[in-house]
Write a protein that holds these residues in place. Structure first.
Motif, PDB file in Angstrom:
ATOM      1  N   GLN A  19       0.825  -1.216   0.000  1.00 35.34           N
ATOM      2  CA  GLN A  19       0.000   0.000   0.000  1.00 35.34           C
ATOM      3  C   GLN A  19       0.851   1.255   0.000  1.00 35.34           C
ATOM      4  O   GLN A  19       0.341   2.357  -0.158  1.00 35.34           O
ATOM      5  CB  GLN A  19      -0.886   0.017   1.252  1.00 35.34           C
ATOM      6  N   ASP A  22       0.953   3.849  -3.185  1.00 38.41           N
ATOM      7  CA  ASP A  22      -0.336   4.486  -3.418  1.00 38.41           C
ATOM      8  C   ASP A  22      -0.619   5.552  -2.362  1.00 38.41           C
ATOM      9  O   ASP A  22      -0.989   6.680  -2.684  1.00 38.41           O
ATOM     10  CB  ASP A  22      -1.434   3.402  -3.394  1.00 38.41           C
ATOM     11  N   ILE A  23      -0.411   5.189  -1.104  1.00 37.47           N
ATOM     12  CA  ILE A  23      -0.667   6.141  -0.023  1.00 37.47           C
ATOM     13  C   ILE A  23       0.317   7.299  -0.095  1.00 37.47           C
ATOM     14  O   ILE A  23      -0.056   8.462   0.108  1.00 37.47           O
ATOM     15  CB  ILE A  23      -0.615   5.415   1.345  1.00 37.47           C
ATOM     16  N   ASP A  25       1.721   8.584  -2.764  1.00 35.96           N
ATOM     17  CA  ASP A  25       1.292   9.495  -3.844  1.00 35.96           C
ATOM     18  C   ASP A  25       0.118  10.349  -3.393  1.00 35.96           C
ATOM     19  O   ASP A  25       0.050  11.541  -3.683  1.00 35.96           O
ATOM     20  CB  ASP A  25       0.879   8.687  -5.086  1.00 35.96           C
ATOM     21  N   GLU A  26      -0.802   9.724  -2.678  1.00 41.31           N
ATOM     22  CA  GLU A  26      -1.999  10.435  -2.255  1.00 41.31           C
ATOM     23  C   GLU A  26      -1.669  11.533  -1.234  1.00 41.31           C
ATOM     24  O   GLU A  26      -2.154  12.656  -1.339  1.00 41.31           O
ATOM     25  CB  GLU A  26      -3.002   9.437  -1.668  1.00 41.31           C
ATOM     26  N   LEU A  30      -2.035  15.614  -1.496  1.00 34.90           N
ATOM     27  CA  LEU A  30      -2.756  16.382  -0.470  1.00 34.90           C
ATOM     28  C   LEU A  30      -1.900  17.548   0.032  1.00 34.90           C
ATOM     29  O   LEU A  30      -2.361  18.696   0.083  1.00 34.90           O
ATOM     30  CB  LEU A  30      -3.111  15.464   0.698  1.00 34.90           C
ATOM     31  N   GLU A  32       0.618  19.012  -1.358  1.00 34.67           N
ATOM     32  CA  GLU A  32       0.838  20.024  -2.407  1.00 34.67           C
ATOM     33  C   GLU A  32      -0.416  20.862  -2.627  1.00 34.67           C
ATOM     34  O   GLU A  32      -0.336  22.084  -2.806  1.00 34.67           O
ATOM     35  CB  GLU A  32       1.292  19.337  -3.699  1.00 34.67           C
ATOM     36  N   MET A  34      -2.658  21.548  -0.393  1.00 37.02           N
ATOM     37  CA  MET A  34      -2.803  22.433   0.752  1.00 37.02           C
ATOM     38  C   MET A  34      -1.792  23.577   0.695  1.00 37.02           C
ATOM     39  O   MET A  34      -2.094  24.711   1.086  1.00 37.02           O
ATOM     40  CB  MET A  34      -2.650  21.648   2.068  1.00 37.02           C
ATOM     41  N   GLU A  55      -1.324  19.989  10.998  1.00 31.82           N
ATOM     42  CA  GLU A  55      -2.756  19.806  10.812  1.00 31.82           C
ATOM     43  C   GLU A  55      -3.085  18.352  10.466  1.00 31.82           C
ATOM     44  O   GLU A  55      -4.040  17.776  10.978  1.00 31.82           O
ATOM     45  CB  GLU A  55      -3.236  20.727   9.689  1.00 31.82           C
ATOM     46  N   ILE A  56      -2.290  17.777   9.582  1.00 30.35           N
ATOM     47  CA  ILE A  56      -2.542  16.384   9.196  1.00 30.35           C
ATOM     48  C   ILE A  56      -2.254  15.455  10.374  1.00 30.35           C
ATOM     49  O   ILE A  56      -2.897  14.421  10.522  1.00 30.35           O
ATOM     50  CB  ILE A  56      -1.686  15.982   7.968  1.00 30.35           C
ATOM     51  N   LEU A  62      -1.322   9.140  11.819  1.00 31.94           N
ATOM     52  CA  LEU A  62      -1.870   8.944  10.485  1.00 31.94           C
ATOM     53  C   LEU A  62      -1.732   7.482  10.062  1.00 31.94           C
ATOM     54  O   LEU A  62      -2.680   6.880   9.551  1.00 31.94           O
ATOM     55  CB  LEU A  62      -1.155   9.863   9.485  1.00 31.94           C
ATOM     56  N   LYS A  65      -4.266   5.393  11.648  1.00 31.00           N
ATOM     57  CA  LYS A  65      -5.596   5.498  11.034  1.00 31.00           C
ATOM     58  C   LYS A  65      -5.659   4.666   9.758  1.00 31.00           C
ATOM     59  O   LYS A  65      -6.664   4.034   9.472  1.00 31.00           O
ATOM     60  CB  LYS A  65      -5.909   6.957  10.710  1.00 31.00           C
ATOM     61  N   TYR A  66      -4.585   4.688   8.988  1.00 31.94           N
ATOM     62  CA  TYR A  66      -4.568   3.873   7.763  1.00 31.94           C
ATOM     63  C   TYR A  66      -4.634   2.393   8.103  1.00 31.94           C
ATOM     64  O   TYR A  66      -5.223   1.600   7.390  1.00 31.94           O
ATOM     65  CB  TYR A  66      -3.306   4.154   6.946  1.00 31.94           C
ATOM     66  N   ASP A  68      -6.144   1.202  10.484  1.00 33.37           N
ATOM     67  CA  ASP A  68      -7.388   0.956  11.177  1.00 33.37           C
ATOM     68  C   ASP A  68      -7.116   0.503  12.600  1.00 33.37           C
ATOM     69  O   ASP A  68      -7.817  -0.328  13.145  1.00 33.37           O
ATOM     70  CB  ASP A  68      -8.209  -0.115  10.442  1.00 33.37           C
ATOM     71  N   LYS A  70      -5.238  -1.472  13.763  1.00 38.85           N
ATOM     72  CA  LYS A  70      -5.031  -2.894  13.937  1.00 38.85           C
ATOM     73  C   LYS A  70      -3.761  -3.079  14.742  1.00 38.85           C
ATOM     74  O   LYS A  70      -2.777  -2.391  14.530  1.00 38.85           O
ATOM     75  CB  LYS A  70      -4.890  -3.561  12.567  1.00 38.85           C
TER      76      LYS A  70
ATOM     77  N   TYR B  35      -8.822  16.074  -1.359  1.00 39.59           N
ATOM     78  CA  TYR B  35      -8.823  17.443  -0.865  1.00 39.59           C
ATOM     79  C   TYR B  35     -10.041  18.237  -1.351  1.00 39.59           C
ATOM     80  O   TYR B  35     -10.538  19.104  -0.640  1.00 39.59           O
ATOM     81  CB  TYR B  35      -7.520  18.151  -1.248  1.00 39.59           C
ATOM     82  N   TYR B  54      -8.668  10.866   4.491  1.00 38.37           N
ATOM     83  CA  TYR B  54      -7.927  10.023   3.548  1.00 38.37           C
ATOM     84  C   TYR B  54      -7.944   8.545   3.935  1.00 38.37           C
ATOM     85  O   TYR B  54      -8.267   7.698   3.101  1.00 38.37           O
ATOM     86  CB  TYR B  54      -6.503  10.560   3.364  1.00 38.37           C
ATOM     87  N   PRO B  55      -7.631   8.220   5.184  1.00 36.60           N
ATOM     88  CA  PRO B  55      -7.731   6.805   5.561  1.00 36.60           C
ATOM     89  C   PRO B  55      -9.164   6.274   5.451  1.00 36.60           C
ATOM     90  O   PRO B  55      -9.372   5.130   5.076  1.00 36.60           O
ATOM     91  CB  PRO B  55      -7.257   6.776   7.014  1.00 36.60           C
ATOM     92  N   TRP B  70      -6.930   6.703 -10.535  1.00 39.97           N
ATOM     93  CA  TRP B  70      -5.906   7.746 -10.558  1.00 39.97           C
ATOM     94  C   TRP B  70      -6.055   8.568 -11.835  1.00 39.97           C
ATOM     95  O   TRP B  70      -6.151   8.000 -12.917  1.00 39.97           O
ATOM     96  CB  TRP B  70      -4.512   7.139 -10.520  1.00 39.97           C
TER      97      TRP B  70
END
Lengths: 332, 120
Positions: A19, A22-23, A25-26, A30, A32, A34, A55-56, A62, A65-66, A68, A70, B35, B54-55, B70
């Motif tokens: 993962q 992908d995460i 890149d995302e 985000l 950028e 912001m 803020e994030i 984080l 949270k991704y 979950d 676990k 966003y 996001y999560p 994407w």
């Protein structure tokens, strides 16, 4: 901006491999987005970025949270290293037990059945033990590895706490600790199962016996100490493999472990009954050197000096390793 | 007073956690990236931290409620999310449940007011 890379690295290294990209890149998108939104608000880009990262939230939050929330016995951060170490340990154990069986059978073919039964017992008891201890060690690492100074000293996270990106120069090549683990694991099995072969092998029309270096009477007692010593070395290599780069933390850990090893070695070698007390007589008895010959004098001198030189070599080796660790850390 | 606020904060966190999914799903009949979704919801008075959204989007995708794609043509690559068929169905059911909760809660709040009044 390096800070973005460091943030993304800190988040994704706690996530499963498949993962990560992908995460990453995302999150980059985000951050950028912001940043773009805040262009021209009078603050420097660095300050804006700091605000955004705050803020994030902290990378750990984080990542949690991704995931979950676990809970893992051994999380993604340690999993790769865990699998490597486990493979090495199990393969070494299996191979050593197999080789021991072959050597014993070649030397004494008549007792093959006994040796075979020994081998099966060793495999059955050895594998779960190796699996259990390796897993236990990594689970401990997972439990306590995440406790950082900031958790104890201060509550809030700040972007300046972000770890450095792995630097090529201070990075530890994976083959180095892996090689170390294999070496120590073989030595461990060797000393644990069959120290009787640790000596001068005598061949006269075939194998006739071993003149042991160590004192067979007291070896049972010292065996545990030697296993402990090798265990510490394996632990050190595992930590190197997991951290993956030279950091002050790693240098300090490695110094402490080296100091412990050194103490144990000095203790061990200074025991008068550690070495085989009748080594020279045994050599003469097996017709390797004749009493009073030049060869006898040489071997005798070497044997007398061996403790001193062994200590010197080991001490220099361990001290050098410690200095080297700190030098590599400085390059970071 | 501050004590009450502290409690309120904790309870609101739980309340938001449960309802935010409905808000997110409601906006995804058209494809959105993370966003843009934050901004859309913000405009409508619903604040959600990107670190939470996001999560959450990822989790909903994994559950099959959202589909993602994407877009690499734009100036920077963005991951767009859209309701899947299941997602649309689930959203419909969720809204129904939500209405039911609102009705019964209103009912409960009203009745309690009457009882208190009667005791005085």
């Amino acid at each position: 901006m390096e800070m973005i890379d460091r943030y993304i690295y800190a988040v994704t290294k706690k996530l499963p491999q498949n993962q990560r990209q992908d995460i990453a890149d995302e999150i980059r998108g985000l951050i950028e987005d912001m940043l773009d939104e805040r262009i021209g608000n009078g603050k420097t880009q660095e300050k804006n970025l700091e605000d955004i990262l705050l803020e994030i939230g902290s990378p750990r939050e984080l990542a949690d949270k991704y995931r979950d929330k676990k809970k893992y016995l051994i999380g993604p951060e340690l999993y790769d290293s865990y699998m490597i170490v486990l493979k090495i340990v199990l393969i070494t154990l299996g191979a050593s037990i197999g080789i021991k069986f072959i050597v014993e059978t070649v030397l004494d073919p008549l007792s093959i059945l006994d040796y075979f039964i020994d081998m099966i017992i060793s495999l059955v008891t050895g594998f779960p033990m190796a699996l259990g201890w390796t897993t236990f060690g990594f689970a401990l690492g997972e439990m306590f590895g995440d406790i950082r100074e900031q958790d104890i000293l201060k509550q809030t996270w700040h972007p300046s706490d972000l770890p450095e990106l792995p630097n090529k120069k201070s990075q530890i090549k994976r083959c180095e600790p892996i090689g170390g683990i294999i070496f120590y694991a073989i030595a461990l099995v060797f000393f644990a199962f069959s120290s009787d072969f640790f000596g001068v092998w005598v061949f006269q029309d075939g194998f006739t016996g071993v003149v042991p270096f160590l004192n067979e009477q007291t070896y049972g007692m010292y065996r545990l100490v030697i296993i402990l010593l090798l265990g510490i070395s394996i632990l050190k290599e595992c930590i190197k493999l997991v951290i993956g780069k030279w950091t002050v933390k790693l240098a300090v850990i490695s110094t402490i472990l080296n100091a412990i090893s050194l103490t144990i070695i000095l203790f061990l070698i200074n025991q008068a009954d550690f070495w085989n007390p009748t080594f020279m007589q045994d050599l003469v008895a097996s017709d390797i050197v004749a009493f009073g010959s030049d060869a006898y004098d040489v071997v005798s001198k070497v044997w007398d000096q061996v403790t001193l030189w062994l200590v010197i070599i080991l001490v220099i080796g361990l001290i050098w390793e410690t200095i080297d660790a700190f030098l590599k850390t400085r390059k970071n | 007073m501050t004590d009450a606020h502290e409690h309120l904060e904790k309870l609101m966190l739980e309340l938001r956690r449960g309802t935010i999914t409905i808000a997110v799903l409601s906006q995804l009949f058209t494809p959105q990236y993370g966003y843009s979704l934050v901004e859309m919801l913000e405009e409508k008075g619903i604040t959600i931290e990107p670190g939470t959204l996001y999560p959450l989007l990822r989790r909903l995708e994994k559950q099959g409620l959202l589909a993602s794609k994407w877009d690499t043509e734009a100036s920077r690559p963005r991951k767009y999310y859209l309701l899947s068929q299941t997602g649309k169905e689930v959203y419909g059911l969720l809204v129904e449940e939500w209405r039911r909760i609102v009705t019964s809660l209103n009912d409960v709040i009203e009745t309690k007011g009457v009882e208190e009044h009667g005791n005085d």
